[in-house]
Design a protein around this motif. Structure first.
Motif, PDB file in Angstrom:
ATOM      1  N   THR A 106       0.849  -1.182   0.000  1.00 21.83           N
ATOM      2  CA  THR A 106       0.000   0.000   0.000  1.00 21.83           C
ATOM      3  C   THR A 106       0.889   1.237   0.000  1.00 21.83           C
ATOM      4  O   THR A 106       1.776   1.372   0.850  1.00 21.83           O
ATOM      5  N   TYR A 107       0.660   2.142  -0.944  1.00 22.73           N
ATOM      6  CA  TYR A 107       1.435   3.382  -0.995  1.00 22.73           C
ATOM      7  C   TYR A 107       0.551   4.515  -1.505  1.00 22.73           C
ATOM      8  O   TYR A 107      -0.569   4.292  -1.972  1.00 22.73           O
ATOM      9  N   GLY A 108       1.060   5.732  -1.399  1.00 25.77           N
ATOM     10  CA  GLY A 108       0.277   6.892  -1.831  1.00 25.77           C
ATOM     11  C   GLY A 108      -0.720   7.354  -0.792  1.00 25.77           C
ATOM     12  O   GLY A 108      -1.526   8.245  -1.060  1.00 25.77           O
ATOM     13  N   GLU A 109      -0.693   6.750   0.399  1.00 26.41           N
ATOM     14  CA  GLU A 109      -1.575   7.135   1.503  1.00 26.41           C
ATOM     15  C   GLU A 109      -0.737   7.271   2.768  1.00 26.41           C
ATOM     16  O   GLU A 109       0.322   6.661   2.888  1.00 26.41           O
ATOM     17  N   ILE A 110      -1.232   8.040   3.723  1.00 27.97           N
ATOM     18  CA  ILE A 110      -0.561   8.094   5.010  1.00 27.97           C
ATOM     19  C   ILE A 110      -0.899   6.835   5.789  1.00 27.97           C
ATOM     20  O   ILE A 110      -1.925   6.189   5.560  1.00 27.97           O
ATOM     21  N   LEU A 111      -0.032   6.488   6.710  1.00 24.31           N
ATOM     22  CA  LEU A 111      -0.140   5.209   7.403  1.00 24.31           C
ATOM     23  C   LEU A 111      -1.466   5.056   8.138  1.00 24.31           C
ATOM     24  O   LEU A 111      -2.088   3.981   8.116  1.00 24.31           O
ATOM     25  N   SER A 112      -1.935   6.115   8.779  1.00 25.40           N
ATOM     26  CA  SER A 112      -3.145   6.016   9.600  1.00 25.40           C
ATOM     27  C   SER A 112      -4.387   5.682   8.785  1.00 25.40           C
ATOM     28  O   SER A 112      -5.331   5.083   9.299  1.00 25.40           O
ATOM     29  N   THR A 113      -4.414   6.046   7.504  1.00 27.70           N
ATOM     30  CA  THR A 113      -5.560   5.706   6.662  1.00 27.70           C
ATOM     31  C   THR A 113      -5.361   4.383   5.929  1.00 27.70           C
ATOM     32  O   THR A 113      -6.315   3.817   5.400  1.00 27.70           O
ATOM     33  N   SER A 114      -4.121   3.879   5.887  1.00 28.60           N
ATOM     34  CA  SER A 114      -3.834   2.627   5.191  1.00 28.60           C
ATOM     35  C   SER A 114      -4.180   1.411   6.039  1.00 28.60           C
ATOM     36  O   SER A 114      -4.576   0.369   5.507  1.00 28.60           O
ATOM     37  N   VAL A 115      -4.010   1.545   7.351  1.00 29.07           N
ATOM     38  CA  VAL A 115      -4.197   0.408   8.252  1.00 29.07           C
ATOM     39  C   VAL A 115      -5.655   0.352   8.711  1.00 29.07           C
ATOM     40  O   VAL A 115      -6.158   1.296   9.326  1.00 29.07           O
ATOM     41  N   GLN A 116      -6.311  -0.754   8.419  1.00 26.20           N
ATOM     42  CA  GLN A 116      -7.697  -0.933   8.840  1.00 26.20           C
ATOM     43  C   GLN A 116      -7.743  -1.537  10.241  1.00 26.20           C
ATOM     44  O   GLN A 116      -6.988  -2.445  10.566  1.00 26.20           O
ATOM     45  N   ARG A 117      -8.642  -1.025  11.047  1.00 25.24           N
ATOM     46  CA  ARG A 117      -8.689  -1.407  12.464  1.00 25.24           C
ATOM     47  C   ARG A 117      -8.941  -2.898  12.657  1.00 25.24           C
ATOM     48  O   ARG A 117      -8.421  -3.510  13.594  1.00 25.24           O
ATOM     49  N   GLU A 118      -9.737  -3.504  11.756  1.00 26.47           N
ATOM     50  CA  GLU A 118     -10.043  -4.924  11.946  1.00 26.47           C
ATOM     51  C   GLU A 118      -8.812  -5.815  11.779  1.00 26.47           C
ATOM     52  O   GLU A 118      -8.772  -6.943  12.287  1.00 26.47           O
ATOM     53  N   TRP A 119      -7.791  -5.322  11.066  1.00 30.11           N
ATOM     54  CA  TRP A 119      -6.565  -6.100  10.919  1.00 30.11           C
ATOM     55  C   TRP A 119      -5.814  -6.254  12.242  1.00 30.11           C
ATOM     56  O   TRP A 119      -4.997  -7.151  12.393  1.00 30.11           O
ATOM     57  N   LEU A 120      -6.098  -5.349  13.180  1.00 30.35           N
ATOM     58  CA  LEU A 120      -5.375  -5.332  14.450  1.00 30.35           C
ATOM     59  C   LEU A 120      -6.118  -6.053  15.571  1.00 30.35           C
ATOM     60  O   LEU A 120      -5.573  -6.213  16.666  1.00 30.35           O
ATOM     61  N   LYS A 121      -7.323  -6.480  15.297  1.00 36.20           N
ATOM     62  CA  LYS A 121      -8.159  -7.063  16.345  1.00 36.20           C
ATOM     63  C   LYS A 121      -7.479  -8.282  16.971  1.00 36.20           C
ATOM     64  O   LYS A 121      -7.089  -9.225  16.294  1.00 36.20           O
ATOM     65  N   GLY A 122      -7.330  -8.227  18.292  1.00 33.56           N
ATOM     66  CA  GLY A 122      -6.756  -9.338  19.044  1.00 33.56           C
ATOM     67  C   GLY A 122      -5.254  -9.481  18.922  1.00 33.56           C
ATOM     68  O   GLY A 122      -4.684 -10.469  19.389  1.00 33.56           O
ATOM     69  N   LYS A 123      -4.589  -8.515  18.303  1.00 29.09           N
ATOM     70  CA  LYS A 123      -3.157  -8.617  18.060  1.00 29.09           C
ATOM     71  C   LYS A 123      -2.337  -7.999  19.197  1.00 29.09           C
ATOM     72  O   LYS A 123      -2.671  -6.934  19.723  1.00 29.09           O
ATOM     73  N   HIS A 124      -1.254  -8.664  19.531  1.00 36.52           N
ATOM     74  CA  HIS A 124      -0.215  -8.097  20.401  1.00 36.52           C
ATOM     75  C   HIS A 124       0.888  -7.606  19.468  1.00 36.52           C
ATOM     76  O   HIS A 124       1.512  -8.387  18.752  1.00 36.52           O
ATOM     77  N   ILE A 125       1.108  -6.295  19.456  1.00 35.12           N
ATOM     78  CA  ILE A 125       2.030  -5.686  18.491  1.00 35.12           C
ATOM     79  C   ILE A 125       3.457  -5.705  19.036  1.00 35.12           C
ATOM     80  O   ILE A 125       3.705  -5.286  20.171  1.00 35.12           O
ATOM     81  N   VAL A 126       4.404  -6.178  18.228  1.00 30.56           N
ATOM     82  CA  VAL A 126       5.832  -6.105  18.557  1.00 30.56           C
ATOM     83  C   VAL A 126       6.513  -5.335  17.429  1.00 30.56           C
ATOM     84  O   VAL A 126       6.546  -5.803  16.282  1.00 30.56           O
ATOM     85  N   ILE A 127       7.022  -4.146  17.740  1.00 38.30           N
ATOM     86  CA  ILE A 127       7.663  -3.289  16.735  1.00 38.30           C
ATOM     87  C   ILE A 127       9.174  -3.423  16.875  1.00 38.30           C
ATOM     88  O   ILE A 127       9.731  -3.206  17.956  1.00 38.30           O
TER      89      ILE A 127
END
Length: 351
Positions: free
Chosen positions: A15-36
């Protein structure tokens, strides 16, 4: 905009041509433990933005040193020790957000870890974007000797150009990616780079957006060849006395340039290398071989890095990949003499 990308029978969505906050859909994160996984400089610069992106989700950070190649056995061992207390029952999202070494190490981790989850890449440069497109993920002994390898691609890649490093050195590093790709695969693209970035001002102000599709297409077809071109010459600097005087990015840049000179010596393809080097110097690339480094020792280390097979990928001509050819010491010496003579001529004309 989105690109469906395939490499070594693996797929990802870019995904490109968009800022990160609009590219990431909230449902993709459901139940996830994020490790950056990131480098210190990007943690300092983007901590708040990334925390806001993953708001209301558990987030852990693993911070590497500010180095290009952190995908070392030492760092791998430290990362495993850090993750040792993490629950094997959770659903993880491993986010690579850093240098090329961070990309490789994260891809390797997600492939072999007992912690199950997805792997995303959020490149902070076109250099790390290009690495995200290559399925080969390695762990090396120090900076030069790959000892572990897995094939993996991120499930998703998000290229937010507002986050790509805007500093002058960062622009030169990113331009290297496009120059290397064009030289190996697309001569018209190389001419386009000459026209679009004739001087440092244009390099600072003109974005690389228009060439993202071309870059991605060429990596899909020839990513390993593009990434490996110049690598033996780059790695030899790590083994040579005073090689530390060059930054990691300078080692990579000169490695590419020096293989080009060897390639042209072997295949005699028509190209005005002097004009090319003048352009690079004008943009701000330090094109000269450091006086503090022994050329003889360096050449010996190049031959050692190539090994018994002693073959490297070559070009039929600028923009067209050819076959691998044997590296001979005589041709290496001739290539380096030509390179140094061109650099001397450029410097004498500047006086």
């Amino acid at each position: 905009m989105q690109i469906q990308y395939r490499n070594e029978n693996l797929e990802t969505v870019i995904t490109y041509g968009e800022i990160l906050s609009t590219s990431v859909q909230r449902e993709w994160l459901k139940g996830k433990h994020i490790v950056i996984l990131t480098n210190q400089r990007y943690y300092d610069r983007f901590f708040e933005k990334m925390e806001q992106l993953f708001l209301n989700h558990p987030v852990d950070w693993y911070i590497f040193r500010n180095q290009l190649y952190v995908n070392t056995l030492e760092e791998w061992s430290s990362l495993l020790a850090y993750l040792d207390t993490f629950s094997t029952e959770a659903d993880y999202l491993f986010v690579a957000f850093g240098s090329t070494g961070v990309i490789e190490l994260t891809g390797f981790l997600q492939k072999v870890s007992v912690l199950k989850g997805e792997y995303w890449s959020i490149p902070i440069s076109f250099q790390s974007y290009a690495q995200s497109l290559v399925a080969e993920c390695t762990i090396s002994r120090k900076n030069t000797l790959p000892i572990l390898q897995q094939a993996n691609l991120p499930q998703r890649i998000f290229l937010d150009q507002t986050m790509v490093a805007p500093q002058r050195e960062g622009r030169l590093v990113d331009l290297q990616v496009f120059i290397r790709t064009a030289f190996l695969c697309d001569y018209p693209m190389l001419l386009q780079l000459f026209k679009q970035y004739p001087n440092p001002k244009q390099l600072r102000t003109t974005k690389f957006t228009a060439m993202i599709d071309e870059l991605t297409t060429h990596y899909q077809a020839s990513g390993l060849e593009i990434e490996s071109y110049g690598r033996a010459f780059e790695q030899a600097f790590y083994q040579t006395e005073n090689g530390h005087l060059l930054s990691e990015n300078m080692k990579r840049f000169l490695g590419f340039i020096l293989q080009l000179f060897w390639d042209k010596t072997v295949n005699r393809w028509p190209f005005q290398m002097k004009n090319f080097m003048i352009w690079l110097s004008h943009l701000g690339f330090p094109i000269d071989f450091p006086k503090q480094i022994s050329m003889a020792e360096y050449l010996e280390n190049v031959l050692q890095r190539i090994g018994e097979k002693a073959e490297l990928v070559t070009l039929k001509q600028a923009g067209v990949l050819g076959e691998s050819k044997k590296v001979e010491e005589r041709q290496l010496i001739e290539a380096f003499e030509t390179y140094q003579q061109i650099c001397r001529n450029i410097r004498s004309n500047e006086k």
